[in-house]
Design an enzyme around this catalytic site. Structure first.
Site, PDB file in Angstrom:
ATOM      1  N   THR A 158       0.872  -1.170   0.000  1.00  0.00           N
ATOM      2  CA  THR A 158       0.000   0.000   0.000  1.00  0.00           C
ATOM      3  C   THR A 158       0.907   1.217   0.000  1.00  0.00           C
ATOM      4  OG1 THR A 158      -0.118   0.154   2.421  1.00  0.00           O
ATOM      5  CG2 THR A 158      -1.798  -1.192   1.330  1.00  0.00           C
ATOM      6  N   HIS A 159       0.498   2.273  -0.667  1.00  0.00           N
ATOM      7  CA  HIS A 159       1.318   3.481  -0.795  1.00  0.00           C
ATOM      8  C   HIS A 159       2.687   3.162  -1.408  1.00  0.00           C
ATOM      9  CE1 HIS A 159      -1.671   5.410   1.787  1.00  0.00           C
ATOM     10  NE2 HIS A 159      -1.514   4.398   2.627  1.00  0.00           N
ATOM     11  N   SER A 280      17.584  -0.999 -26.461  1.00  0.00           N
ATOM     12  CA  SER A 280      18.006   0.390 -26.621  1.00  0.00           C
ATOM     13  C   SER A 280      18.936   0.509 -27.814  1.00  0.00           C
ATOM     14  CB  SER A 280      18.716   0.867 -25.350  1.00  0.00           C
ATOM     15  OG  SER A 280      19.420   2.071 -25.584  1.00  0.00           O
ATOM     16  N   LYS A 286      20.080  -3.123 -22.317  1.00  0.00           N
ATOM     17  CA  LYS A 286      18.708  -2.793 -21.924  1.00  0.00           C
ATOM     18  C   LYS A 286      17.685  -3.794 -22.461  1.00  0.00           C
ATOM     19  CE  LYS A 286      17.320   0.246 -20.019  1.00  0.00           C
ATOM     20  NZ  LYS A 286      16.999   1.591 -20.508  1.00  0.00           N
ATOM     21  N   TYR A 320     -30.206  17.073 -34.756  1.00  0.00           N
ATOM     22  CA  TYR A 320     -28.870  16.777 -35.282  1.00  0.00           C
ATOM     23  C   TYR A 320     -28.086  18.052 -35.531  1.00  0.00           C
ATOM     24  CZ  TYR A 320     -25.071  14.906 -38.048  1.00  0.00           C
ATOM     25  OH  TYR A 320     -23.814  14.569 -38.504  1.00  0.00           O
TER      26      TYR A 320
END
Length: 468
Positions: A158-159, A280, A286, A320
């Protein structure tokens, strides 16, 4: 030779300016509504037969020709010209080219206003089921991974701070539950969009097509719209469709965000399959979760489309207005976006490899078992407010002495509070923590297994609906 056809203009002294036509002409991707406009036209031909405007032979000939045009369009042997203002102009031009004056009879008793409203609604009703099918593929991937990890321990957050141990299946299924509700929203939307605008004509209803309930059933609706002005002037069904798409985008984005974390070097919970990751151009080492990043970015488009149509609708007077043509831009953008991201996300989730050992090792980091201490004290008669204070003191003791809760000895417990009994240590394992959460909807493996079975049953029902 193709002649320019316009569905209006006889009362004008000069032709429309090029600037007007550039603004007014439908974008090329709007012509995806050709199948729906042809279906509507065939249903309308039957109406004109009932009204005596067409003979049965003429109605049959027009319907056969419209079907042939649809086949030719699908095959690429007939296509809109630059001069065709919209899908209705294109199809009437081709119909007249093939049938002559008889083709021009089809316009009686209808308007582009009810045609446009009907074409898009029909299209969205079909697309809703395709989106559902794509969502179900993602559900299958989540359920398959959850089934493999019903007892895999993981830290719950949480958080974005470690909170309590959970099973990793439970975390995956949290996303599956959100997508299940998205499908239910599509089903609810489909039910509410089951009234046909066809027969409303320009705004007042048709003096010729007097049985719109018959064409409605022919097109798969439940009934015609109750009010002809509402039929051509409202687009709340488009706004609602876009809300569901935006909600799907938000739920996808939340899953994507967790995939970034799970696959990061810092977490290392999952390894993405090479086929669902990129590299990358400058950093050879990467491996990027680009699918998740693109999905998170595309969610912004889905939200902006909803905002666009709500803004377009908010001040429109009476029936319309051309502002309503924005409905197609927003709807097609949402459809195309989900058509790209859902299969990619499903493949990424299905193929990712989960490091169960690393998850378990991290499941108790950050004192995630602290609640077990407070719960044990509460079960032994202590007010929880007091138990909370003692547990906090125990955590502080661990921090000061470089310990985890699992490292504590009976002597450590007595140094904090005499009421911390030795038998409590048996509760300070992640296995015990998740097993204790055995209420309905909890993370206990037995409850997770039941959740998976219920979700599988729901997925089966939703798949039957999408195929119907």
């Amino acid at each position: 030779m193709t002649e320019t056809v316009r569905l209006w203009g006889a009362r004008f002294r000069t032709p429309p300016s090029p600037a007007l036509m550039r603004l007014s002409r439908a974008p090329q991707n709007y012509f995806r509504l050709v199948p729906e406009d042809l279906r509507s036209s065939i249903a309308h031909a039957s109406e004109l037969v009932r009204a005596g405007i067409l003979t049965q032979d003429e109605g049959d000939k027009i319907s056969e020709t419209l079907t042939a045009i649809g086949n030719d369009f699908a095959a690429g042997t007939v296509a809109p010209s630059h001069a065709d203002e919209d899908v209705h102009t294109f199809l009437e031009r081709v119909l007249v080219e093939r049938l002559g004056a008889m083709g021009g009879k089809l316009r009686a008793g209808r308007s582009r206003n009810d045609q446009a409203a009907n074409d898009l609604k029909l299209h969205l009703r079909g697309v809703a089921k395709q989106i559902t099918s794509d969502l179900l593929s993602l559900q299958d991937a989540l359920i398959a991974q959850a089934s493999e990890h019903q007892t895999t321990l993981a830290p719950g957050f949480t958080h974005l701070q470690p909170a309590q141990p959970v099973t990793f299946a439970h975390q995956l299924l949290a996303h599956a539950q959100g997508f299940s509700r998205d499908i239910e929203r599509l089903q609810d939307w489909h039910r509410r969009s089951s009234r046909s605008p066809l027969g409303a004509a320009a705004l007042a209803g048709s003096a010729i097509a007097l049985h719109p309930e018959l064409s409605a059933r022919e097109l798969g609706y439940d009934a015609p719209c109750e009010n002809s002005i509402d039929a051509v002037g409202s687009r709340d069904h488009v706004a609602e469709f876009l809300f569901v798409c935006a909600m799907i985008g938000v739920n996808l984005s939340r899953l994507a965000e967790e995939v970034f974390l799970w696959s990061s070097r810092q977490f290392r919970w999952v390894v993405l399959d090479d086929g669902y990751a990129t590299g990358s151009s400058i950093m050879p080492q990467k491996k990027n979760a680009d699918i998740a990043e693109l999905t998170r970015g595309r969610a912004a488009r889905l939200i902006s489309g909803l905002n666009a149509i709500l803004t377009a609708l908010k001040g429109l007077p009476f029936a319309y207005n051309r502002d309503l043509s924005e409905d197609k831009w927003a709807a097609f953008e949402a459809i195309d976006t989900l058509g790209l991201v859902l299969p990619a996300m499903a493949g990424m989730i299905e193929t990712m490899q989960i490091d169960a050992a690393r998850l378990k090792a991290q499941s108790t980091e950050g004192f995630t078992l602290a609640t077990e201490v407070a719960d044990w004290l509460a079960r032994n008669g202590m007010p929880f407010s007091e138990a909370h204070e003692i547990t906090g003191a125990l955590v502080r003791y661990c921090e000061e002495n470089g310990l985890e809760l699992s490292d504590l000895t009976p002597a450590d417990l007595g140094a904090v509070d005499s009421r911390l009994g030795e038998e409590m240590l048996g509760h300070l394992t992640p296995e015990a923590a998740v097993a204790a959460r055995a209420g309905y909807g909890g993370t206990a493996p037995a409850r997770v297994a039941e959740q998976i079975e219920r979700l599988k049953e729901n997925v089966s029902r939703q798949r039957d609906w999408a195929k119907a």
